[in-house]
Design a protein around this motif. Structure first.
Motif, short mmCIF file in Angstrom:
data_model
loop_
_atom_site.label_atom_id
_atom_site.label_comp_id
_atom_site.label_asym_id
_atom_site.label_seq_id
_atom_site.Cartn_x
_atom_site.Cartn_y
_atom_site.Cartn_z
N ILE A 188 0.81 -1.26 0.04
CA ILE A 188 -0.13 0.06 0.15
C ILE A 188 0.61 1.23 -0.08
N PRO A 189 1.99 1.57 1.08
CA PRO A 189 2.80 2.45 0.83
C PRO A 189 3.81 2.73 -0.25
N ILE A 190 3.83 1.73 -1.11
CA ILE A 190 4.81 1.53 -2.15
C ILE A 190 4.46 2.37 -3.24
N VAL A 191 5.28 3.29 -3.83
CA VAL A 191 4.81 4.08 -4.92
C VAL A 191 5.66 3.87 -6.39
N ASN A 192 6.69 3.20 -5.98
CA ASN A 192 7.44 2.86 -7.09
C ASN A 192 7.10 1.74 -8.01
N ASP A 193 6.68 1.58 -9.10
CA ASP A 193 6.34 0.72 -10.06
C ASP A 193 7.32 -0.72 -10.03
N GLU A 333 -1.93 1.28 -10.81
CA GLU A 333 -2.73 2.33 -11.13
C GLU A 333 -2.86 3.28 -9.89
N ASN A 334 -3.06 2.65 -8.68
CA ASN A 334 -2.94 3.61 -7.41
C ASN A 334 -1.78 4.50 -7.17
N ALA A 335 -0.71 3.90 -7.57
CA ALA A 335 0.83 4.47 -7.47
C ALA A 335 0.84 5.27 -8.70
N GLY A 336 0.40 5.34 -9.82
CA GLY A 336 0.15 6.27 -10.83
C GLY A 336 -0.56 7.59 -10.39
N LEU A 337 -1.46 7.23 -9.73
CA LEU A 337 -2.26 8.43 -9.16
C LEU A 337 -1.80 9.23 -8.17
N ILE A 338 -1.05 8.27 -7.27
CA ILE A 338 -0.41 9.05 -6.13
C ILE A 338 0.74 9.97 -6.73
N ALA A 339 1.47 9.61 -7.79
CA ALA A 339 2.46 10.50 -8.31
C ALA A 339 1.86 11.44 -9.04
#
Length: 603
Positions: A188-193, A333-339
């Motif tokens: 959940i907290p990871i934003v790197n693809d 998709e969530n990581a992309g939105l967060i970025a």
């Protein structure tokens, strides 16, 4: 029939039961039914029927075992038990008699003979074993019991085996799902693809014992699919696949939720193409899992391709792969939105700083403009007031000159001249009062007077002064005359001047909203109350709007709208002001225009 004999039919075939029920119900019997041996025993002990029609071939307890069990209970001695059996061998009939049946009726039932057969048994008919056949019948029954027990034992063993297998599968599923839940929380907290792909693909490869696992995702341009390959020791990029490749076009046309494995995948045209792309080995057990976009157009978002030697993929494993793929897609998709949100937030922060600086500059400009506007407005007001002061000042000059002529005479004024002196003095006093009121009002407008401090106020004087100021400010057009009719004997009140000035301003504004030809302002009352009415002859207000005239923010509420005249927006403020002085304000229905009444206690 309350005294009809009870008959219990223990039969597992509903069609046979319905036939028995129809025939015997028409004959006047009270019918009951049980669909297996255990329920039949319980119902028989509860009902104590006159006759039990017992099918021999029952699930669970057989008919022979049911008869034996019932005959062991002495309370069932009066009950007749007649077997219904398709077995026509002599040994089967003898077994039925040995186990406690009083007779038997062969199947299939003959509808023309059946009721008579039942009534014969109820009338006393009994079947008996031939002498010397008891031993053979008992041996036959014992053999059937043993065979039945062996069958039940095998069924129980098979059921236990299936139960253990199901328990093992459930435990395995629980283990996999627990790991999947932990994985979903970890990423959940990871934003790197790349980190997300590494975590999810590593666990899926471990769970399914995969030799090769590839993940492809459509590029933002839509021109090609870029992928990563997960091997037991590494995660590396693979060659891109154009969106026009036959395998991509074929996968795009598959129904949503399709997962292809084993022979289902080998028998498709793109099997060889997947081998050429390195998605799977020719001799391996392969899997292809397409992923659809969740945006609504259902285009191919990406896909997973995997293989392993020899062992086919089980249904639960494909479900597990689909769950991992779903978590992977949602997380990416969530990581992309967060970025995107982070970039937008930074841009908004920069924009906000610029807006804040611009806002401060605008406020400063507004203050400067406000000061200039205030000077302009005061200058215009002073000019208007100066023009209105010309009249009373001219009166002062004329009357003071006339009075001076009389005062300069050496002899005392004659009695006739005294009347003229008093008239001139009254004119001077009236002019001075008018000038004083206008000057005080002007000072209050300029912020120099004590408009917000309580004082003793003559309401009649205040009304006259404020009307003059409203004329000077052009809030009250010269074309609309205001008729004054001051009849109140007492108008002195202790209050704040600006409160009553605002009250008059709002009432005149309400009257002008109806586009009147004239306005009537009148007062009356007694020693304890002061009443004032502002009446106009403009347009009429709809009666439905009068009820809410003093409620604030009525324009913000939903509901029906009207194109006619509405109450003035300042009326709620008038109501609040009057409450502060213990008074009240009303708007009364009128045939023409409107009528607003103010009531104030003077104590």
């Amino acid at each position: 029939m309350t005294n009809a004999p009870r008959i219990l039919c223990i039969e597992d075939n509903p069609m046979n039961w319905r036939l028995v029920q129809r025939l015997l119900s028409q004959a006047g019997y009270e019918m009951h039914w049980a669909e297996d041996g255990l329920k039949g025993c319980d119902l028989a002990l509860a009902l104590k029927p006159a006759l039990i029609l017992l099918d021999i071939n029952l699930p669970g307890l057989s008919g022979f075992e049911v008869a034996t069990k019932l005959r062991q209970n002495t309370s069932m001695d009066p009950t007749l038990i007649v077997a219904l059996t398709a077995k026509t061998m002599r040994s089967d009939r003898e077994t039925a008699l040995v186990t406690g049946c009083d007779g038997f009726i062969p199947k299939p039932i003959d509808p023309f003979l059946f009721v008579g057969q039942v009534e014969a048994y109820l009338g006393g008919q009994r079947d008996h074993l031939e002498q010397g056949r008891e031993g053979a019948a008992l041996r036959q029954f014992s053999q059937q019991v043993v065979e039945h027990l062996e069958t039940q034992l095998k069924e129980a063993q098979e059921g236990n085996r299936k139960l253990l297998a199901a328990q093992s599968e459930l435990e395995q599923r629980s283990h996999h799902l627990s790991r999947l839940l932990s994985l979903s929380k970890e990423i959940i907290p990871i934003v790197n693809d790349r980190d997300i792909l590494s975590r999810v693909l590593s666990q899926l490869q471990e769970e399914l014992h995969l030799d090769r696992l590839r993940s492809y995702r459509s590029h933002g341009s839509g021109a090609y699919f870029e992928g990563l390959e997960k091997t037991p020791g590494s995660l590396m990029e693979t060659a891109v696949i154009p969106s026009t490749h036959p395998l991509i076009l074929w996968a795009s046309g598959l129904p949503d939720g399709t997962i292809l494995t084993g022979s289902d995948l080998c028998q498709t045209g793109p099997w060889e193409q997947g081998i050429d792309l390195g998605l799977w080995s020719p001799k391996a057990q392969a899997m292809l899992l397409p992923l659809r976009s969740r945006s609504g157009d259902q285009h191919l978002w990406g896909f997973l391709a995997a293989d392993r030697p020899d062992q086919p993929f089980l249904p639960f494993e494909t479900e597990l792969a689909a769950l991992h793929a779903g978590i992977l897609q949602v997380s990416l998709e969530n990581a992309g939105l967060i970025a995107h949100l982070a970039d937008t937030s930074r841009a908004l922060g920069t924009s906000y700083e610029g807006l804040e600086a611009a806002y401060e500059a605008l406020k400063e400009a507004q203050r400067a403009l406000g000061a200039q506007n205030e000077k302009t407005a005061l200058g215009t007001l002073f000019m208007s007031m100066a023009q209105r002061l010309l009249g009373p000042v001219s009166v002062l000059k004329q009357e003071s000159t006339s009075l001076s002529l009389f005062m300069d005479r050496p002899d005392l004024p004659a009695p006739g001249d005294r009347v003229e002196c008093h008239r001139a003095m009254q004119q001077i006093r009236d002019a001075v009062t008018q000038v004083d009121g206008l000057v005080r009002g002007l000072l209050r407008r300029a912020g120099q007077g004590e408009a917000h401090a309580p004082e003793w106020i003559h309401l009649h004087d205040l009304l006259g002064q404020e009307l003059e100021l409203l004329r000077a400010e052009s809030k009250l057009p010269e074309a609309v005359p205001v008729e004054l009719n001051f009849q109140a004997p007492r108008d002195l009140i202790f209050g704040v001047y600006s409160d009553f000035a605002e009250l008059l301003d709002q009432l005149i504004g309400h009257a002008l909203q109806g586009q009147p030809r004239r306005i009537l302002l009148r007062t009356w009352g007694g020693t304890g109350h002061f009443r004032m009415e502002v009446e106009d002859d403009g347009f009429v207000i709809d009666a439905a709007l009068l009820a809410t005239a003093f409620e604030p923010f009525t324009d913000l509420r939903g509901g029906a709208t009207t194109s006619g005249r509405k109450p003035g927006q300042g009326l709620p403020n008038c109501s609040q002001l009057m409450k502060a002085y213990g008074g009240s304000v009303q708007i009364l229905p009128a045939e023409q225009g409107s009528l607003v009444r103010i009531s104030l206690p003077m104590e």
